[in-house]
Design a protein around this motif. Structure first.
Motif, PDB file in Angstrom:
ATOM      1  N   ASN A 103      44.176  -2.394  46.972  1.00  7.17           N
ATOM      2  CA  ASN A 103      43.159  -3.008  45.953  1.00  7.17           C
ATOM      3  C   ASN A 103      43.423  -2.342  44.707  1.00  7.17           C
ATOM      4  N   GLU A 104      42.285  -2.674  43.726  1.00  9.37           N
ATOM      5  CA  GLU A 104      42.400  -2.076  42.362  1.00  9.37           C
ATOM      6  C   GLU A 104      42.320  -0.712  42.426  1.00  9.37           C
ATOM      7  N   THR A 105      41.605  -0.154  43.412  1.00  8.68           N
ATOM      8  CA  THR A 105      41.471   1.241  43.138  1.00  8.68           C
ATOM      9  C   THR A 105      42.559   2.125  43.757  1.00  8.68           C
ATOM     10  N   GLY A 106      43.293   1.819  44.812  1.00  8.38           N
ATOM     11  CA  GLY A 106      44.530   2.566  45.422  1.00  8.38           C
ATOM     12  C   GLY A 106      45.133   1.747  46.401  1.00  8.38           C
ATOM     13  N   ILE A 107      45.994   2.527  47.118  1.00  6.63           N
ATOM     14  CA  ILE A 107      46.948   2.111  48.085  1.00  6.63           C
ATOM     15  C   ILE A 107      46.302   2.024  49.453  1.00  6.63           C
ATOM     16  N   THR A 108      46.609   1.195  50.572  1.00 11.25           N
ATOM     17  CA  THR A 108      46.110   1.085  51.833  1.00 11.25           C
ATOM     18  C   THR A 108      47.421   1.375  52.619  1.00 11.25           C
ATOM     19  N   THR A 109      48.467   0.858  52.258  1.00 13.06           N
ATOM     20  CA  THR A 109      49.593   1.072  53.103  1.00 13.06           C
ATOM     21  C   THR A 109      50.943   1.067  52.262  1.00 13.06           C
ATOM     22  N   PHE A 110      52.164   1.354  52.802  1.00 15.39           N
ATOM     23  CA  PHE A 110      53.487   1.561  51.978  1.00 15.39           C
ATOM     24  C   PHE A 110      54.256   1.571  53.054  1.00 15.39           C
ATOM     25  N   GLN A 111      55.574   0.914  52.752  1.00 18.57           N
ATOM     26  CA  GLN A 111      56.772   1.234  53.390  1.00 18.57           C
ATOM     27  C   GLN A 111      58.029   0.916  52.700  1.00 18.57           C
ATOM     28  N   LEU A 112      58.798   2.156  52.793  1.00 18.06           N
ATOM     29  CA  LEU A 112      60.054   2.070  51.951  1.00 18.06           C
ATOM     30  C   LEU A 112      61.253   2.233  52.810  1.00 18.06           C
ATOM     31  N   ASP A 113      62.418   1.472  52.594  1.00 17.29           N
ATOM     32  CA  ASP A 113      63.593   1.601  53.146  1.00 17.29           C
ATOM     33  C   ASP A 113      64.788   1.801  52.112  1.00 17.29           C
ATOM     34  N   ILE A 114      65.670   2.682  52.283  1.00 22.06           N
ATOM     35  CA  ILE A 114      66.841   2.670  51.149  1.00 22.06           C
ATOM     36  C   ILE A 114      68.121   2.503  52.035  1.00 22.06           C
ATOM     37  N   LYS A 115      68.994   1.705  51.434  1.00 18.73           N
ATOM     38  CA  LYS A 115      70.323   1.581  51.742  1.00 18.73           C
ATOM     39  C   LYS A 115      71.467   2.321  51.253  1.00 18.73           C
ATOM     40  N   SER A 116      70.801   3.151  50.425  1.00 16.28           N
ATOM     41  CA  SER A 116      71.803   4.423  49.655  1.00 16.28           C
ATOM     42  C   SER A 116      71.620   5.618  50.548  1.00 16.28           C
ATOM     43  N   GLU A 117      72.186   6.780  49.539  1.00 18.08           N
ATOM     44  CA  GLU A 117      72.023   8.031  50.117  1.00 18.08           C
ATOM     45  C   GLU A 117      70.637   8.763  49.762  1.00 18.08           C
ATOM     46  N   GLY A 118      69.681   7.985  49.212  1.00 19.28           N
ATOM     47  CA  GLY A 118      68.491   8.691  48.935  1.00 19.28           C
ATOM     48  C   GLY A 118      68.040   7.968  47.626  1.00 19.28           C
ATOM     49  N   LEU A 119      66.794   7.986  47.296  1.00 20.89           N
ATOM     50  CA  LEU A 119      66.223   7.676  46.099  1.00 20.89           C
ATOM     51  C   LEU A 119      65.297   8.913  45.372  1.00 20.89           C
ATOM     52  N   THR A 120      65.406   9.148  44.303  1.00 18.93           N
ATOM     53  CA  THR A 120      65.070  10.041  43.661  1.00 18.93           C
ATOM     54  C   THR A 120      63.436   9.935  43.512  1.00 18.93           C
ATOM     55  N   LEU A 121      62.756  11.015  43.330  1.00 19.85           N
ATOM     56  CA  LEU A 121      61.350  11.018  43.009  1.00 19.85           C
ATOM     57  C   LEU A 121      60.997  10.394  41.658  1.00 19.85           C
ATOM     58  N   PRO A 122      61.525  10.436  40.469  1.00 20.28           N
ATOM     59  CA  PRO A 122      61.265   9.608  39.493  1.00 20.28           C
ATOM     60  C   PRO A 122      61.375   8.173  39.412  1.00 20.28           C
ATOM     61  N   THR A 123      62.434   7.819  40.239  1.00 16.77           N
ATOM     62  CA  THR A 123      62.595   6.317  40.400  1.00 16.77           C
ATOM     63  C   THR A 123      61.444   5.582  41.251  1.00 16.77           C
ATOM     64  N   LEU A 124      61.096   6.592  42.348  1.00 17.43           N
ATOM     65  CA  LEU A 124      59.996   6.011  43.126  1.00 17.43           C
ATOM     66  C   LEU A 124      58.672   5.930  42.336  1.00 17.43           C
ATOM     67  N   LYS A 125      58.197   6.983  41.490  1.00 19.49           N
ATOM     68  CA  LYS A 125      57.149   6.836  40.822  1.00 19.49           C
ATOM     69  C   LYS A 125      57.187   5.792  40.008  1.00 19.49           C
ATOM     70  N   LYS A 126      58.336   5.377  39.265  1.00 20.71           N
ATOM     71  CA  LYS A 126      58.293   4.265  38.350  1.00 20.71           C
ATOM     72  C   LYS A 126      58.062   2.952  39.306  1.00 20.71           C
ATOM     73  N   ALA A 127      58.640   2.890  40.341  1.00 16.40           N
ATOM     74  CA  ALA A 127      58.514   1.724  41.349  1.00 16.40           C
ATOM     75  C   ALA A 127      57.012   1.433  41.850  1.00 16.40           C
ATOM     76  N   LEU A 128      56.381   2.610  41.970  1.00 12.06           N
ATOM     77  CA  LEU A 128      54.924   2.677  42.357  1.00 12.06           C
ATOM     78  C   LEU A 128      54.052   2.164  41.118  1.00 12.06           C
ATOM     79  N   VAL A 129      54.305   2.567  39.864  1.00 10.59           N
ATOM     80  CA  VAL A 129      53.781   1.943  38.876  1.00 10.59           C
ATOM     81  C   VAL A 129      53.738   0.290  38.567  1.00 10.59           C
ATOM     82  N   GLN A 130      55.304   0.120  38.696  1.00  6.84           N
ATOM     83  CA  GLN A 130      55.404  -1.268  38.374  1.00  6.84           C
ATOM     84  C   GLN A 130      54.764  -2.106  39.549  1.00  6.84           C
ATOM     85  N   ALA A 131      54.829  -1.566  40.748  1.00  9.40           N
ATOM     86  CA  ALA A 131      53.980  -2.254  41.992  1.00  9.40           C
ATOM     87  C   ALA A 131      52.435  -2.371  41.683  1.00  9.40           C
TER      88      ALA A 131
END
Length: 875
Positions: free
Chosen positions: A644-672
């Motif tokens: 909701n507007e306050t925060g997250i209730t669930t999340f799921q991430l799948d990656i097809k490469s060798e891994g995702l860096t934390l800075p990229t993941l944090k940026k995705a969280l903000v955009q989401a």
């Protein structure tokens, strides 16, 4: 036939690390084969017995004389260090993770598997194996199958099913298997074509240390010591937020007080998978949890590397099917512009037809063409400048090899894999359909990325951070309790909600407990949703996983039983799909429950994020909001976030490469979060609060009764409670023994009839209370009749056998016997005989019979637990 085993002084310290078996030259090939088998047998037996047989000896302890004839030089070179799971060799590694000790062991159990590991933490143990098919089959995907099995012997119990055989309980086996599969799959080397199966069995479970993360680590360790080529080892951990403190691998008891349940997996360099739920957790805390969890993952990955170095088998690299490097550029030059033009078509069906048309032309042009038409020895090879290119062989069938000078010096698995991957196919070899298909897919990714970077637009014309148009309808179905139609672009979900009493709860059994859910969501994805023909049957793994994700997203918003006594069944039917149908199910089901009148704590919405990576890892990744099906298929990331507007209730991430860096993941969280707020605003505009309940929804009247009235309300064989339902015209009367009284739920469509039924039940309560007062109370869980003898002497003792106990009454579920004067107890039908008893009456039991029983103990209510079967077993 003489065989000599030569061992150097250094090898005497490390027996059979380099064991040379010297075999004399024989006259015929058949004799030579026999000699080879004898040599292998001698070495094998010596390894089993003592691992230190320097010289083969005769019965009189003299060395076997070496024949003087010419030798054929070295017949075999055995390197035991590269195959440490040989019979008799066990390897273990122990290490600390967040204050807890984790152990890996191989070589003792499952020695015929390519890789077998027993992983343990405290008294929780799992056994994971990896096996591969002998033959490689040409496929354009990673042929991996993962299964996880809950064995009830691991907790010292037998499943409740009649046949007493382990079978599927709830969805846990599927969900944990998916947790293992998702981070393992991208770490298998590209071009791997052997069918691979990973099986994980629970051996022991202490109900304190969770099994999910441990199972991921066990499967990774088994893969690391197997012949399957892995790019990097992976590991899994769980992170909880207990009393405001982030904790790695919390216990089951700590999880009960945790507002975060995060399971994550990755390599030491990046994150591959996250899954979990939270109670409206802020994005900042989520990012911190990922950082702490990834640090612990690095510790486990180091331990698996050490374990694989000591116990790992040689990787099978000779059957890797690699994409010819020049093919991608050749197809791009000829058809890249046409593919990009097709990708710019907004409509999914039209875009698919256009892309398929270009792919058909590519197949016609390139399948069967010779590599020599695209690459010659003098052409530039797509390798680094400091690598030497050599031509092996003469004449036709020359083989181009990219030689890495450091490959000969490197002994670690990664260097060996890198050197093997640089081997190219012969120049005169024709391109296969598989080569062209894989190259075309890579080209689609390349062109999609270049199109987005160049134009700032995606296939449907949106910007990278733009959500598709949303349409919301509700109250579509007149007889359904709640319904909504949620449409986002070309993804559409028809959601419904159904309300009922406790009898409608979903009951399931797992290793932790036998429990029930008063809220559950079921997800269906028919082939018609993507305009295709397909098999329709039971729920598949994808539907199970997506339904569980949507259910966990909504669960924190569902009201408690004290304020809303209904059980809620939400159902999501995907009617159109072009990306993110699970997140559309979250939105649609939330609206359907509001339409049914459920007082949700908050609106909940979800959105799926994507990622497009370039061929060069140094290139800046492109994060996409609300991805299309095409972007999901061609992209590197599928990151679903709900809340909701306050925060997250669930999340799921799948990656097809060798891994995702934390800075990229944090940026995705903000955009989401930005996208989620946009969707929530539209949902609130459409339906801001719960609607009034429809007449089709049964009303529930809930109240408590004393425990001494439970039997009176139910009656013999349930006749009394069934009579209440029939005589008052209610839907159902549900009675639950809570231990401190009985909770009654009267379910019906008429409030007046519900009230009348309640009044009748309260009269029964008064009668039971009066009878109990007259009898002077209860003993042993059964009402004392007026003619029943008063207790004499001490009560029955636990573990003692009592002979000739009189049967005082026979009921469908068992018989009551008088153990000692004044003390009666129930012998349940399951405890009457060692064989199955359908009913006591049919088995010949009648009042007045004398039986022998054993006092097993007392239940939580203090009632005696008696068994005749236990007496028969001893006799």
């Amino acid at each position: 036939l003489s065989v000599a085993v030569a061992v150097t002084p250094r090898q005497l310290l490390f027996p059979f690390r380099r064991c040379v078996v010297v075999v004399p030259q024989k006259d015929t090939p058949a004799q030579q084969v026999i000699m080879g088998r004898i040599a292998f047998f001698v070495v094998f037996i010596s390894m089993v017995q003592s691992f230190s047989l320097p010289v083969l000896q005769t019965p009189d302890a003299r060395p076997v004389p070496v024949p003087t004839r010419a030798y054929r030089s070295v017949f075999a070179l055995l390197d035991v260090a590269s195959s440490c799971t040989t019979l008799g060799s066990t390897h273990t590694v122990s290490f600390e993770v967040a204050g807890k000790t984790m152990n890996f062991e191989t070589g003792r159990i499952g020695r015929q598997a390519s890789g077998a590991v027993v992983a343990s933490m405290a008294e929780s143990m799992v056994y994971s194996t990896v096996c591969i098919d002998r033959e490689a089959e040409p496929v354009d995907f990673t042929p991996l199958r993962v299964d996880w099995f809950a064995r009830y012997s691991a907790v010292g119990q037998t499943i409740g099913a009649f046949h007493r055989r382990d079978s599927r309980g709830d969805d846990t086996e599927i969900l944990v298997a998916r947790l293992i599969d998702r981070p393992l799959r991208p770490m298998i080397a590209e071009g791997w074509q052997h069918e691979t199966q990973v099986l994980t069995h629970v051996l022991s479970y202490d109900r304190t240390h969770p099994l999910e993360a441990l199972s991921i680590c066990a499967a990774s360790a088994a893969m690391a010591v197997s012949t399957v080529p892995m790019l990097k080892p992976i590991a899994g951990v769980e992170v909880g937020l207990v009393d405001g403190i982030l904790k790695v691998n919390p216990t089951k008891q700590e999880q009960e007080n945790s507002t975060l349940s995060l399971i994550m997996a990755g390599s030491k360099d990046g994150i591959l998978m996250i899954e979990g739920e939270a109670d409206f957790l802020p994005e900042e805390v989520m990012a911190e949890a990922l950082t702490i969890g990834h640090t612990a993952i690095g510790v486990i990955c180091d331990a698996i590397n050490e374990f694989a170095a000591a116990a790992g088998k040689k990787k099978k690299l000779d059957t890797l099917h690699l994409l010819p490097s020049e093919l991608l550029d050749a197809i791009d030059a000829a058809f890249g512009a046409d593919l990009e033009e097709a990708l710019q078509i907004g409509d999914k069906q039209e875009r698919g037809k256009a892309v398929s048309g270009v792919e058909a032309r590519i197949r016609q042009e390139f399948i069967g063409s010779s590599r020599g038409t695209l690459l010659t020895v003098n052409d530039d090879v797509a390798v680094d400048d400091d690598l030497e290119v050599a031509v092996m062989g003469e004449g036709e069938g020359d083989e181009v090899v990219v030689l890495d000078p450091s490959a000969d010096e490197a002994e670690d698995e990664a260097s060996e894999l890198s050197a093997t991957l640089s081997l190219l196919n012969p120049l005169d070899e024709e391109y296969t359909a598989l080569d062209v298909k894989k190259a075309t897919k890579k080209l689609l990714v390349r062109r999609l990325r270049s199109m987005i970077l160049r134009t700032g637009k995606r296939s449907d014309g949106r910007a990278v951070d733009e959500v598709r148009p949303i349409s919301i309808e509700y109250d579509l179905l007149p007889r359904a309790h709640g319904s909504s139609l949620f449409t986002r672009g070309e993804t559409q979900v028809l959601a419904t909600s159904t309300l009922g009493s406790k009898a409608m709860e979903a009951r399931f059994e797992n290793l932790d407990k036998l429990s029930a859910k008063s809220f559950y969501l079921q997800y269906r994805f028919p082939p018609s949703s993507v305009g295709e023909v397909g098999r329709v049957g039971g729920i598949n793994r994808r539907e199970t996983g997506h339904g569980n994700l949507a259910e966990r997203a909504l669960l924190p918003a569902v009201p408690g039983k004290s304020t809303f006594p209904y059980s809620i069944r939400a159902e999501s039917l995907v009617t159109e799909s072009c990306g993110s149908s699970s997140m559309a199910s979250v939105c649609g089901s939330c609206l359907a429950m509001l339409d049914a009148g459920v007082p949700l704590k908050s609106h909940v919405a979800g959105v799926a994020m994507g990622l497009i990576l370039g061929e060069n890892v140094a290139e800046e990744p492109v994060i996409l909001t609300d991805i299309l099906g095409l972007e999901d298929a061609l992209g590197t990331m599928d990151f679903k976030v709900a809340g909701n507007e306050t925060g997250i209730t669930t999340f799921q991430l799948d990656i097809k490469s060798e891994g995702l860096t934390l800075p990229t993941l944090k940026k995705a969280l903000v955009q989401a979060k930005t996208a989620r707020l946009h969707v929530l605003k539209l949902m609130r505009e459409a339906l801001d609060s719960p609607r009034k309940m429809k007449a089709t929804i049964p009303r529930i009247l809930e109240f408590m009764v004393p425990d001494n009235a439970i039997g009176k309300i139910i009656g013999p064989k349930g006749k009394t409670i069934q009579g209440l339902i029939d005589s008052h015209g209610v839907v159902n009367v549900n009675l639950e023994d809570t231990g401190s009284g009985g909770k009654v739920q009267v379910e019906g469509f008429d409030d007046e009839k519900n009230a009348e039924c309640k009044e009748a039940i309260m009269k029964l309560v008064q009668e039971a209370t009066a009878m109990d007062a007259k009898a002077g109370g209860r003993r042993g869980g059964r009402r004392i009749e007026d003619n029943m003898e008063a207790p004499k002497g001490p009560p029955p003792e636990d573990g003692k056998t009592y002979r000739d106990c009189k049967v005082v009454s026979v009921l469908p579920f068992g018989v009551f016997v008088e153990v000692t004067p004044g003390y009666e107890g129930l012998v349940h039908v399951s405890e009457l005989d060692s064989k199955r008893v359908e009913s006591p009456e049919k088995a010949g039991f009648k009042s007045g019979d004398l039986v022998d029983v054993k006092m097993l103990g007392r239940n939580d209510k203090g009632q005696m637990r008696l068994s005749r079967r236990a007496v028969l077993a001893v006799e």
